[in-house]
Design a protein around this motif. Structure first.
Motif, short mmCIF file in Angstrom:
data_model
loop_
_atom_site.label_atom_id
_atom_site.label_comp_id
_atom_site.label_asym_id
_atom_site.label_seq_id
_atom_site.Cartn_x
_atom_site.Cartn_y
_atom_site.Cartn_z
N PRO A 58 6.31 16.04 -6.43
CA PRO A 58 5.94 15.18 -5.30
C PRO A 58 5.58 16.00 -4.06
O PRO A 58 6.18 17.04 -3.80
CB PRO A 58 7.20 14.36 -5.04
N LEU A 59 4.59 15.53 -3.32
CA LEU A 59 4.20 16.19 -2.08
C LEU A 59 5.31 16.02 -1.04
O LEU A 59 6.05 15.04 -1.09
CB LEU A 59 2.91 15.59 -1.53
N SER A 104 2.26 13.74 4.50
CA SER A 104 1.83 12.93 5.65
C SER A 104 0.32 12.74 5.65
O SER A 104 -0.18 11.62 5.83
CB SER A 104 2.25 13.59 6.96
N SER A 105 -0.40 13.82 5.43
CA SER A 105 -1.86 13.76 5.41
C SER A 105 -2.36 12.88 4.26
O SER A 105 -3.23 12.03 4.43
CB SER A 105 -2.43 15.17 5.28
N PHE A 106 -1.78 13.07 3.08
CA PHE A 106 -2.18 12.29 1.92
C PHE A 106 -1.92 10.80 2.14
O PHE A 106 -2.77 9.96 1.85
CB PHE A 106 -1.45 12.77 0.66
N MET A 107 -0.73 10.47 2.66
CA MET A 107 -0.36 9.07 2.87
C MET A 107 -1.30 8.41 3.89
O MET A 107 -1.73 7.27 3.70
CB MET A 107 1.08 8.96 3.33
N LYS A 108 -1.64 9.14 4.97
CA LYS A 108 -2.52 8.61 6.00
C LYS A 108 -3.89 8.27 5.39
O LYS A 108 -4.42 7.18 5.61
CB LYS A 108 -2.67 9.60 7.13
N LYS A 109 -4.45 9.20 4.62
CA LYS A 109 -5.77 8.99 4.02
C LYS A 109 -5.71 7.89 2.95
O LYS A 109 -6.63 7.07 2.85
CB LYS A 109 -6.29 10.28 3.42
N CYS A 110 -4.65 7.86 2.19
CA CYS A 110 -4.52 6.86 1.14
C CYS A 110 -4.45 5.46 1.74
O CYS A 110 -5.08 4.53 1.25
CB CYS A 110 -3.27 7.15 0.30
N ALA A 134 0.83 -1.20 0.00
CA ALA A 134 0.00 0.00 0.00
C ALA A 134 0.87 1.25 0.00
O ALA A 134 0.52 2.26 -0.62
CB ALA A 134 -0.93 0.01 1.22
N ASP A 135 2.02 1.18 0.69
CA ASP A 135 2.90 2.34 0.75
C ASP A 135 3.40 2.73 -0.64
O ASP A 135 3.43 3.90 -0.98
CB ASP A 135 4.11 2.07 1.66
N ALA A 136 3.78 1.76 -1.42
CA ALA A 136 4.30 2.05 -2.76
C ALA A 136 3.21 2.65 -3.66
O ALA A 136 3.48 3.59 -4.41
CB ALA A 136 4.88 0.79 -3.38
N ALA A 137 2.01 2.11 -3.56
CA ALA A 137 0.91 2.63 -4.38
C ALA A 137 0.56 4.06 -3.97
O ALA A 137 0.34 4.92 -4.83
CB ALA A 137 -0.31 1.73 -4.24
N CYS A 138 0.52 4.32 -2.67
CA CYS A 138 0.20 5.67 -2.18
C CYS A 138 1.33 6.63 -2.50
O CYS A 138 1.08 7.79 -2.85
CB CYS A 138 -0.06 5.65 -0.68
N GLU A 139 2.55 6.17 -2.39
CA GLU A 139 3.72 7.02 -2.69
C GLU A 139 3.68 7.49 -4.15
O GLU A 139 3.98 8.64 -4.45
CB GLU A 139 5.01 6.24 -2.43
N ALA A 140 3.28 6.61 -5.04
CA ALA A 140 3.21 6.97 -6.45
C ALA A 140 2.12 8.01 -6.73
O ALA A 140 2.25 8.81 -7.65
CB ALA A 140 2.95 5.72 -7.29
N LYS A 141 1.07 8.01 -5.92
CA LYS A 141 -0.04 8.94 -6.12
C LYS A 141 0.17 10.28 -5.42
O LYS A 141 -0.58 11.22 -5.65
CB LYS A 141 -1.34 8.34 -5.58
N ALA A 142 1.18 10.38 -4.56
CA ALA A 142 1.41 11.59 -3.75
C ALA A 142 2.10 12.68 -4.57
O ALA A 142 3.27 12.99 -4.38
CB ALA A 142 2.23 11.25 -2.51
N VAL A 143 1.35 13.27 -5.50
CA VAL A 143 1.87 14.31 -6.38
C VAL A 143 0.95 15.52 -6.30
O VAL A 143 -0.27 15.39 -6.33
CB VAL A 143 1.93 13.79 -7.84
N GLY A 144 1.54 16.71 -6.20
CA GLY A 144 0.77 17.94 -6.13
C GLY A 144 0.21 18.34 -7.48
O GLY A 144 0.55 17.76 -8.51
N LYS A 145 -0.64 19.36 -7.49
CA LYS A 145 -1.25 19.77 -8.75
C LYS A 145 -0.25 20.41 -9.70
O LYS A 145 -0.52 20.53 -10.88
CB LYS A 145 -2.44 20.70 -8.51
#
Length: 103
Positions: free
Chosen positions: A85-86, A92-98, A70-81
Motif C-alpha cells: 500500500p502507498l 496523498s497525491s494518488f488519493m487526490k488525483k483518484c 469514492a474514498d473506498a474505491a481509491c483506497e483499494a487502488k492505492a498500491v505501489g508497484k
C-alpha cells in the motif's frame, strides 16, 4: 516523475480492465469503477445515464450523503508497484488525483 505517471496510467488501465468483467453494476465510463453505487444510480428519468452538469451535481450529492464511496474505491487502488500500500506523500497525491477522476 515520468515513471510514476506511467505506473499510475498502467494501474488505471488494469483497474478498468478488471471493471469490464460482468458485474451487477454497469461500469462507470468516467472512473472505470463498476462497484460505485453512486455511478450506478446516476440515471435520468428516461433511463439514460446522466451527463455533464447533471451528473456532476448528482455525484456530489450522492457522495456527500454516502461518505466513503469514492474514498473506498481509491483506497483499494492505492498500491505501489511492489504490491505494498502507498503511504505518505505518494498516497496523498494518488488519493487526490483518484478523487478528481471520480467526479
Amino acid at each position: 516523475m515520468h515513471k510514476w505517471i506511467a505506473y499510475a496510467f498502467a494501474a488505471l488501465l488494469a483497474g478498468s480492465a478488471a471493471a469490464q468483467t460482468p458485474s451487477a453494476a454497469p461500469a462507470d465510463p468516467v472512473t472505470g469503477a463498476g462497484a460505485s453505487d453512486c455511478a450506478a444510480r446516476a440515471v435520468g428519468k428516461n433511463g439514460k445515464p446522466l451527463a455533464g452538469a447533471a451528473r456532476k451535481s448528482f455525484m456530489e450529492k450522492c457522495e456527500r450523503d454516502n461518505p466513503g464511496g469514492a474514498d473506498a474505491a481509491c483506497e483499494a487502488k492505492a498500491v505501489g508497484k511492489n504490491g505494498k500500500p502507498l503511504a505518505g506523500a505518494a498516497k496523498s497525491s494518488f488519493m487526490k488525483k483518484c478523487k478528481q477522476l471520480a467526479h
